[in-house]
Design an enzyme around this catalytic site. Structure first.
Site, PDB file in Angstrom:
ATOM      1  N   ILE A 120       3.342  -2.573  -5.489  1.00  0.00           N
ATOM      2  CA  ILE A 120       2.509  -3.889  -6.272  1.00  0.00           C
ATOM      3  C   ILE A 120       2.252  -3.505  -7.866  1.00  0.00           C
ATOM      4  CG2 ILE A 120       0.514  -5.449  -6.255  1.00  0.00           C
ATOM      5  CD1 ILE A 120       0.197  -4.729  -3.178  1.00  0.00           C
ATOM      6  N   LYS A 158      -2.437   3.686   1.848  1.00  0.00           N
ATOM      7  CA  LYS A 158      -2.411   2.200   2.329  1.00  0.00           C
ATOM      8  C   LYS A 158      -1.698   2.213   3.700  1.00  0.00           C
ATOM      9  CE  LYS A 158       1.980   0.856   0.960  1.00  0.00           C
ATOM     10  NZ  LYS A 158       2.728  -0.455   0.577  1.00  0.00           N
ATOM     11  N   SER A 192      -8.131  -6.006   0.044  1.00  0.00           N
ATOM     12  CA  SER A 192      -7.453  -6.307   1.132  1.00  0.00           C
ATOM     13  C   SER A 192      -8.008  -7.582   2.037  1.00  0.00           C
ATOM     14  CB  SER A 192      -7.005  -5.309   1.891  1.00  0.00           C
ATOM     15  OG  SER A 192      -6.329  -5.598   3.185  1.00  0.00           O
ATOM     16  N   TYR A 213      -8.715   3.010   6.639  1.00  0.00           N
ATOM     17  CA  TYR A 213      -8.084   2.395   5.425  1.00  0.00           C
ATOM     18  C   TYR A 213      -8.759   1.231   5.359  1.00  0.00           C
ATOM     19  CZ  TYR A 213      -5.337  -0.788   2.861  1.00  0.00           C
ATOM     20  OH  TYR A 213      -4.748  -1.540   1.760  1.00  0.00           O
ATOM     21  N   LYS A 244     -11.589   0.246   1.811  1.00  0.00           N
ATOM     22  CA  LYS A 244     -11.705  -0.868   1.008  1.00  0.00           C
ATOM     23  C   LYS A 244     -13.112  -1.702   0.997  1.00  0.00           C
ATOM     24  CE  LYS A 244      -7.387  -0.780  -0.342  1.00  0.00           C
ATOM     25  NZ  LYS A 244      -6.973  -0.422  -1.550  1.00  0.00           N
ATOM     26  N   ASP A 249      -4.154  -5.496  15.684  1.00  0.00           N
ATOM     27  CA  ASP A 249      -3.689  -6.718  14.942  1.00  0.00           C
ATOM     28  C   ASP A 249      -4.413  -8.019  15.431  1.00  0.00           C
ATOM     29  OD1 ASP A 249      -1.640  -5.678  13.774  1.00  0.00           O
ATOM     30  OD2 ASP A 249      -0.057  -6.004  15.251  1.00  0.00           O
TER      31      ASP A 249
HETATM   32  P1  NAD Z   1       1.958   2.071  -3.005  1.00  0.00           P
HETATM   33  O1  NAD Z   1       1.741   3.163  -2.072  1.00  0.00           O
HETATM   34  O2  NAD Z   1       3.380   1.356  -3.084  1.00  0.00           O
HETATM   35  O3  NAD Z   1       1.281   1.902  -4.265  1.00  0.00           O
HETATM   36  C1  NAD Z   1       0.242   2.956  -4.551  1.00  0.00           C
HETATM   37  C2  NAD Z   1       0.245   4.058  -5.516  1.00  0.00           C
HETATM   38  O4  NAD Z   1      -0.670   4.891  -5.875  1.00  0.00           O
HETATM   39  C3  NAD Z   1       1.596   4.928  -5.153  1.00  0.00           C
HETATM   40  O5  NAD Z   1       2.416   5.140  -6.421  1.00  0.00           O
HETATM   41  C4  NAD Z   1       0.839   6.298  -4.963  1.00  0.00           C
HETATM   42  O6  NAD Z   1       1.664   7.287  -5.528  1.00  0.00           O
HETATM   43  C5  NAD Z   1      -0.356   6.165  -6.125  1.00  0.00           C
HETATM   44  N1  NAD Z   1      -1.488   7.030  -5.503  1.00  0.00           N
HETATM   45  C6  NAD Z   1      -2.032   7.001  -4.285  1.00  0.00           C
HETATM   46  N2  NAD Z   1      -3.184   7.946  -4.468  1.00  0.00           N
HETATM   47  C7  NAD Z   1      -3.216   8.487  -5.793  1.00  0.00           C
HETATM   48  C8  NAD Z   1      -4.282   9.053  -6.390  1.00  0.00           C
HETATM   49  N3  NAD Z   1      -5.077   9.845  -5.782  1.00  0.00           N
HETATM   50  N4  NAD Z   1      -3.927   9.468  -7.782  1.00  0.00           N
HETATM   51  C9  NAD Z   1      -2.937   8.633  -8.588  1.00  0.00           C
HETATM   52  N5  NAD Z   1      -2.010   7.856  -7.813  1.00  0.00           N
HETATM   53  C10 NAD Z   1      -2.085   7.774  -6.496  1.00  0.00           C
HETATM   54  O7  NAD Z   1       1.247   0.690  -2.501  1.00  0.00           O
HETATM   55  P2  NAD Z   1       1.031  -0.910  -2.852  1.00  0.00           P
HETATM   56  O8  NAD Z   1       1.520  -1.478  -1.842  1.00  0.00           O
HETATM   57  O9  NAD Z   1       1.615  -0.802  -4.047  1.00  0.00           O
HETATM   58  O10 NAD Z   1      -0.701  -1.073  -2.771  1.00  0.00           O
HETATM   59  C11 NAD Z   1      -1.339  -0.954  -3.777  1.00  0.00           C
HETATM   60  C12 NAD Z   1      -2.637  -1.291  -3.681  1.00  0.00           C
HETATM   61  O11 NAD Z   1      -2.816  -2.371  -3.026  1.00  0.00           O
HETATM   62  C13 NAD Z   1      -3.444  -0.062  -2.742  1.00  0.00           C
HETATM   63  O12 NAD Z   1      -4.696   0.098  -3.202  1.00  0.00           O
HETATM   64  C14 NAD Z   1      -3.239  -0.780  -1.318  1.00  0.00           C
HETATM   65  O13 NAD Z   1      -4.206  -0.281  -0.644  1.00  0.00           O
HETATM   66  C15 NAD Z   1      -3.540  -2.081  -1.938  1.00  0.00           C
HETATM   67  N6  NAD Z   1      -2.945  -3.135  -0.765  1.00  0.00           N
HETATM   68  C16 NAD Z   1      -1.771  -3.560  -0.477  1.00  0.00           C
HETATM   69  C17 NAD Z   1      -1.357  -4.214   0.452  1.00  0.00           C
HETATM   70  C18 NAD Z   1       0.046  -4.373   0.881  1.00  0.00           C
HETATM   71  O14 NAD Z   1       0.258  -4.722   1.817  1.00  0.00           O
HETATM   72  N7  NAD Z   1       0.989  -3.630   0.411  1.00  0.00           N
HETATM   73  C19 NAD Z   1      -2.334  -5.146   1.084  1.00  0.00           C
HETATM   74  C20 NAD Z   1      -3.432  -5.013   0.686  1.00  0.00           C
HETATM   75  C21 NAD Z   1      -3.962  -4.166  -0.415  1.00  0.00           C
HETATM   76  N1  UFG Z   2       4.896  -6.610  13.245  1.00  0.00           N
HETATM   77  C1  UFG Z   2       5.950  -6.513  14.210  1.00  0.00           C
HETATM   78  N2  UFG Z   2       7.001  -5.480  14.190  1.00  0.00           N
HETATM   79  C2  UFG Z   2       6.755  -4.457  13.037  1.00  0.00           C
HETATM   80  C3  UFG Z   2       5.859  -4.552  11.868  1.00  0.00           C
HETATM   81  C4  UFG Z   2       4.992  -5.466  12.097  1.00  0.00           C
HETATM   82  O1  UFG Z   2       5.774  -7.279  14.910  1.00  0.00           O
HETATM   83  O2  UFG Z   2       7.488  -3.648  13.189  1.00  0.00           O
HETATM   84  C5  UFG Z   2       3.928  -7.857  13.118  1.00  0.00           C
HETATM   85  C6  UFG Z   2       2.748  -7.360  13.261  1.00  0.00           C
HETATM   86  O3  UFG Z   2       2.264  -7.216  14.611  1.00  0.00           O
HETATM   87  C7  UFG Z   2       1.905  -8.366  12.682  1.00  0.00           C
HETATM   88  C8  UFG Z   2       2.933  -8.730  11.467  1.00  0.00           C
HETATM   89  O4  UFG Z   2       3.989  -8.409  11.940  1.00  0.00           O
HETATM   90  O5  UFG Z   2       1.604  -9.542  13.499  1.00  0.00           O
HETATM   91  C9  UFG Z   2       2.407  -8.265  10.246  1.00  0.00           C
HETATM   92  O6  UFG Z   2       2.381  -7.098  10.288  1.00  0.00           O
HETATM   93  P1  UFG Z   2       2.269  -6.152   9.059  1.00  0.00           P
HETATM   94  O7  UFG Z   2       2.392  -4.672   9.409  1.00  0.00           O
HETATM   95  O8  UFG Z   2       3.430  -6.415   8.232  1.00  0.00           O
HETATM   96  O9  UFG Z   2       0.980  -6.530   8.121  1.00  0.00           O
HETATM   97  P2  UFG Z   2      -0.676  -6.598   8.629  1.00  0.00           P
HETATM   98  O10 UFG Z   2      -0.850  -7.983   8.746  1.00  0.00           O
HETATM   99  O11 UFG Z   2      -0.646  -5.611   9.947  1.00  0.00           O
HETATM  100  O12 UFG Z   2      -1.124  -5.568   7.477  1.00  0.00           O
HETATM  101  C10 UFG Z   2      -1.155  -6.037   6.238  1.00  0.00           C
HETATM  102  C11 UFG Z   2      -1.269  -4.469   5.245  1.00  0.00           C
HETATM  103  C12 UFG Z   2      -2.424  -3.915   5.278  1.00  0.00           C
HETATM  104  C13 UFG Z   2      -3.695  -4.710   5.533  1.00  0.00           C
HETATM  105  C14 UFG Z   2      -3.541  -6.096   6.356  1.00  0.00           C
HETATM  106  C15 UFG Z   2      -4.557  -6.866   6.154  1.00  0.00           C
HETATM  107  O13 UFG Z   2      -0.217  -3.675   5.750  1.00  0.00           O
HETATM  108  O14 UFG Z   2      -2.480  -2.739   4.450  1.00  0.00           O
HETATM  109  O15 UFG Z   2      -2.342  -6.471   5.866  1.00  0.00           O
HETATM  110  O16 UFG Z   2      -4.529  -7.330   4.753  1.00  0.00           O
HETATM  111  F1  UFG Z   2      -4.824  -4.113   5.834  1.00  0.00           F
END
Ligand code: NAD
Ligand code: UFG
Length: 338
Positions: A12, A84, A124, A149, A153, A295
């Site tokens: 992101i 994450k 999140s 996790y 948050k 889930d």
């Molecule tokens: P990502 O893992 O791709 O990016 C996180 C980045 O932070 C990575 O580049 C990692 O190297 C860096 N990082 C981790 N710990 C660190 C530290 N101690 N010091 C410096 N850098 C550090 O994850 P993302 O999907 O881009 O997510 C970004 C943020 O959004 C995270 O805080 C994640 O929890 C939050 N978030 C993500 C999702 C999702 O589904 N991707 C959903 C909700 C919230």
């Molecule tokens: N799923 C499958 N097969 C897979 C992976 C996922 O059936 O191999 C299903 C899961 O059961 C769920 C849906 O697809 O019903 C979405 O699953 P994800 O793992 O893609 O996403 P989640 O909603 O479980 O989790 C995401 C982020 C978390 C965050 C959460 C709530 O990955 O970081 O949303 O914000 F905490």
């Protein structure tokens, strides 16, 4: 504005970096690359035609982080850095509390010491727990997280609110993301999970390209129309633009501002598989297995607050999310190692 982006090499963060640069902001990236690669930042430079400073630094390293703040003098911070993986957090709770919570505390201490009082934080939808009936609104109760996790948050949101009580010059924006998927239209940046993907879309794209054999659909006996779980998938570029809207709308307004970033529309797992197959003309091999622990059956946003207050709304639909996810995966089958 000059914005220090922690975790800017991540999924992101990199998409947000592109949007920030394209709209004329300056950025400084701080990342320890624990879940990313510095190559991502070269692609951000290539895509935008703009250069910026980047530092390999763990946000828990107070001395080094302070030096970076003193050297670069940012106006605001967007804080993505964190671990994450829900499943990993259950096995490694202390690592998650240390990295995410302690890391954020160090970052906030450095910001305070350097007089930087604007922060946008990646939260999140997981903070809503399972006790609310969707669509989820920002004023609904939070809590009841089911894994470390999610608990990080929740605690960080509280720490940020407490900080504002102590110093009401802080402008704090908490963005609660729903399920980001998709990739930049160029196919140059996207999601590159390490090892086996945990999330649905990267799993689908790796099955599509033959790296994985078969998608497991975790349960088709939920109380939903087709029995599979419903989520609010949001295109990562829309999500990135939400950060710009948050900065524009709130950076100069002290307070704690909380927004959902979602589309307000829920899709089931089968809906996503069907949309992916249709958009890309591919077949996804899948099998229905048992439910995955933790889930929730249904999770989607009420996205009206961000629209009313920030003028932001997600513009891209599920078809574009599927097209761009596959465009990225097919051009970069091994992520940034290609
Ligand atoms: P990502 O893992 O791709 O990016 C996180 C980045 O932070 C990575 O580049 C990692 O190297 C860096 N990082 C981790 N710990 C660190 C530290 N101690 N010091 C410096 N850098 C550090 O994850 P993302 O999907 O881009 O997510 C970004 C943020 O959004 C995270 O805080 C994640 O929890 C939050 N978030 C993500 C999702 C999702 O589904 N991707 C959903 C909700 C919230
Ligand atoms: N799923 C499958 N097969 C897979 C992976 C996922 O059936 O191999 C299903 C899961 O059961 C769920 C849906 O697809 O019903 C979405 O699953 P994800 O793992 O893609 O996403 P989640 O909603 O479980 O989790 C995401 C982020 C978390 C965050 C959460 C709530 O990955 O970081 O949303 O914000 F905490």
């Amino acid at each position: 504005m000059k914005i220090l982006v922690t975790g800017g090499a991540g999924y992101i963060g990199s998409h947000t970096a592109v949007e920030l640069l394209d709209s004329g902001h300056e950025i400084v990236v701080v990342d320890n690359y624990i879940n990313s690669s510095p190559k991502v930042l070269d692609r951000v430079r290539e895509l935008t035609g703009k250069d910026f400073e980047s530092f390999e630094c763990d946000i828990r390293d107070k001395k080094k982080l302070t030096e970076i703040f003193q050297k670069t003098k940012p106006d605001a911070v967007i804080h993505f850095a964190g671990l994450k993986s829900v499943g990993e957090s259950v096995m490694k709770p202390l690592e998650y509390y240390d990295n995410n919570i302690y890391g954020t505390v160090v970052l906030l201490e450095v910001m305070r010491a350097c007089g930087v009082k604007k922060i946008v934080f990646s939260s999140s939808a997981t903070v809503y727990g399972g006790g609310n009936v969707p669509p989820l609104r920002e004023d609904m109760p939070v809590g009841g997280t089911t894994n470390p996790y999610g608990t990080t948050k929740l605690h960080i949101e509280k720490i940020l609110s407490d900080l504002y009580v102590a110093d009401n010059l802080f402008s704090i924006v908490i963005l609660r993301y729903f399920n980001p998927i998709g990739a930049h239209d160029s196919g140059r940046i996207g999601e590159a999970p390490n090892g086996l993907p945990n999330n649905l879309m990267p799993y689908i794209t790796q099955v599509a390209c033959g790296k994985l054999e078969c998608l497991r659909v975790f349960g088709d006996d939920y109380p939903t129309p087709d029995g599979t779980c419903i989520r609010d998938y949001i295109h990562v570029v829309d999500l990135a633009k939400g950060h710009l809207a948050a900065l524009n709308g709130c950076a100069d307004k002290p307070g704690v501002h909380i927004f959902n970033l979602g589309t307000g529309v829920g899709y089931s797992v089968f809906d996503v598989i069907n949309a992916f197959e249709k958009a890309n003309g591919l077949k996804i091999n899948y099998v229905v297995t048992g439910r995955r622990d933790g889930d929730l059956p249904v999770c989607y946003a009420d996205a009206t607050k961000a629209n009313e207050v920030l003028g932001w709304r997600a513009e891209r639909g599920i078809e574009n999310m599927c097209l761009t996810s596959w465009n990225w995966q097919s051009k970069n089958p091994n992520g940034y190692d290609d």
